[in-house]
Motif scaffolding. Structure first.
Motif, mmCIF file in Angstrom:
data_model
loop_
_atom_site.group_PDB
_atom_site.id
_atom_site.type_symbol
_atom_site.label_atom_id
_atom_site.label_comp_id
_atom_site.label_asym_id
_atom_site.label_seq_id
_atom_site.Cartn_x
_atom_site.Cartn_y
_atom_site.Cartn_z
ATOM 1 N N THR A 191 0.834 -1.202 0.000
ATOM 2 C CA THR A 191 0.000 0.000 0.000
ATOM 3 C C THR A 191 0.870 1.255 0.000
ATOM 4 O O THR A 191 0.662 2.175 -0.796
ATOM 5 C CB THR A 191 -0.924 0.013 1.229
ATOM 6 N N SER A 210 -5.902 3.827 5.099
ATOM 7 C CA SER A 210 -6.672 4.934 4.529
ATOM 8 C C SER A 210 -8.102 4.473 4.311
ATOM 9 O O SER A 210 -8.430 3.297 4.488
ATOM 10 C CB SER A 210 -6.082 5.389 3.183
ATOM 11 N N ALA A 261 -9.464 4.697 1.297
ATOM 12 C CA ALA A 261 -9.597 4.455 -0.144
ATOM 13 C C ALA A 261 -10.466 3.225 -0.392
ATOM 14 O O ALA A 261 -10.283 2.184 0.244
ATOM 15 C CB ALA A 261 -8.221 4.263 -0.776
ATOM 16 N N ASN A 276 -8.021 -0.035 -4.910
ATOM 17 C CA ASN A 276 -6.563 -0.015 -4.949
ATOM 18 C C ASN A 276 -6.018 1.145 -5.774
ATOM 19 O O ASN A 276 -4.992 1.732 -5.435
ATOM 20 C CB ASN A 276 -6.036 -1.336 -5.522
ATOM 21 N N SER A 305 -5.987 4.394 -3.830
ATOM 22 C CA SER A 305 -4.960 4.261 -2.798
ATOM 23 C C SER A 305 -3.575 4.443 -3.399
ATOM 24 O O SER A 305 -2.738 5.194 -2.873
ATOM 25 C CB SER A 305 -5.069 2.881 -2.130
ATOM 26 N N ILE A 324 -9.139 10.272 0.364
ATOM 27 C CA ILE A 324 -8.287 9.846 -0.743
ATOM 28 C C ILE A 324 -9.056 9.681 -2.046
ATOM 29 O O ILE A 324 -8.580 10.082 -3.118
ATOM 30 C CB ILE A 324 -7.527 8.560 -0.360
#
Length: 436
Positions: A86, A106, A108, A111, A114, A199
């Motif tokens: 990550t 986070s 997010a 993916n 992120s 995010i």
């Protein structure tokens, strides 16, 4: 039973907890009864007791970090390695862009978002710049040594052990880490309640093109933000109770902590005892991947945390230049946004390149989840200001608590470091003092 009597009973029945926990077991272990890992000039003694709790003894902070990293890798290598994927912004490369992270570092939802955020943090050298700030505004030498040692210990364990956990056995994404990776994890934990919360909106923010809607009236946006960020709607929290000596049987302080954190995944606590003879002797829980104890006790003091009620972000409504939506006004003068171009490798496809827009207040954000859309129009945009985006001091706060001898030392540490990003502190000491 009246509340007063219930509290007295709780204090007396809980007394054994503080009495036992304050008397730390001797940690100077014979290496023949444990492990003595070493590598790169660093080493530590690790002795395991009941329930697999590691007791780590080292001669200095770098060696203590080494033992910490080694023992955490031995216990949780797959979860740790997943977190470092990550932080490197490589989740889409290995797991695909549309899968979801575990949420430990986070909010997010995919993916790709992120990766775009964390790759942007890496490309802009955000953490490296913060590491150049001298203490106490920046990290201390001791914490930097702990983080350096942690990376070395983790890497040494990887080099000498075969991973049998099917979650990451033979996985390409399990790789050695650097001290910068360890510090970046501390940064990610610090901004969980700020940039980490936005995010998806940060990485999706793009200036309007062509005809655009007028957006939501600013007054409505402010009310929606107030509802979303209200402490009445908070989904995180913990409990802790500190008793002073006048309410306990033996006149010593008593602390009962109940942190509400997950038992699994990357946001769990990891228990250990950490000792540098004559310098440090502390036991407690570290956030996984951290080099210092987050919640714990030594022979004189015990402390815990609860999630603070303060909102750890500010939203700035930007007035834009009608001729250019990437220029905003500050005291009537135009200021151009900073454009960051970020590329992310994607599994089975070509790389994805996106632009992020940053202001003097922080990144432009177009939502804080479905509950708070923040549309970027021809006249208005919103920037997310996270005061913890300059805060790498949380590990120093934990180290200061670990070395404290009284609640007064807890208060001194807090005043010196100002390092706790989104929690309160509750403490009690062996002299009978309590603290909030």
């Amino acid at each position: 039973m009246p509340l007063r009597n219930r509290l007295r009973l709780l204090a007396v029945s809980g007394l054994a907890l503080f009495t036992v926990s304050a008397s730390l077991p001797p940690a100077a272990a014979d290496p023949s009864h444990g492990q003595h890992p070493s590598g790169g000039g660093l080493s530590a003694v690790i002795r395991y007791t009941e329930y697999g709790i590691p007791h780590i003894v080292a001669k200095d902070y770098a060696d203590l970090g080494f033992g910490n990293g080694w023992a955490q890798a031995a216990d949780q290598v797959c979860t740790l390695a997943d977190g470092f994927v990550t932080l490197r912004g490589e989740r889409s490369r290995y797991f695909g862009p549309d899968a979801a992270p575990d949420g430990s570092l986070s909010s997010a939802t995919k993916n790709l978002s992120s990766d775009l955020y964390f790759r942007g943090i890496r490309d802009s050298q955000t953490v490296e710049k913060l590491l150049k700030v001298p203490a106490p505004a920046g990290q201390s030498h001791e914490v930097k040594e702990l983080e350096r040692g942690w990376a070395a210990g983790y890497n040494a364990w990887l080099a000498r052990n075969r991973i049998t956990d099917p979650a990451c056995r033979d996985a390409e994404w399990v790789r050695p880490v650097t001290a910068l990776d360890v510090t970046t994890r501390a940064f990610a934990l610090s901004v969980l309640g700020g940039q980490g919360r936005g995010i998806d909106g940060i990485t999706a923010a793009q200036p309007p093109t062509g005809a655009v809607s007028p957006g939501v009236p600013p007054g409505d946006t402010a009310q929606a933000a107030q509802r979303l960020l209200s402490t009445q709607n908070a989904d995180m929290g913990s409990n802790a109770v500190a008793f002073r000596g006048s309410s306990t049987a033996n006149g010593r302080g008593l602390l009962l902590g109940n942190p509400h954190y997950p038992w699994q995944g990357g946001r769990r606590f990891w228990q250990s005892q950490q000792t540098i003879p004559g310098e440090l002797n502390v036991a407690g829980g570290s956030l996984l991947g951290s080099a210092t104890v987050s919640i714990g006790h030594n022979a004189n003091i015990a402390w815990s945390h609860t999630v603070a009620t303060g909102v750890t972000l500010n939203l700035h409504q930007l007035t834009l230049d009608p001729a250019d939506p990437t220029v905003y006004l500050v005291d009537g003068l135009p200021e151009r946004m900073v454009k960051r171009t970020v590329s992310v490798a994607v599994k089975g496809s070509s790389a994805v390149t996106r632009t992020q827009w940053w202001t003097r207040y922080g990144p432009v954000v177009t939502s804080l989840g479905a509950g708070l859309p923040l549309p970027w129009t021809a006249t208005t945009a919103y920037a997310l200001n996270d005061p913890n985006a300059t805060n790498l001091r949380s590990p120093d706060t934990g180290l200061g608590f670990s070395r404290a001898r009284s609640t007064a030392d807890i208060q001194t540490t807090l005043r010196r470091t100002q390092g706790l990003p989104w929690v309160n502190t509750i403490a009690a000491d062996s002299s009978g003092h309590s603290f909030f």
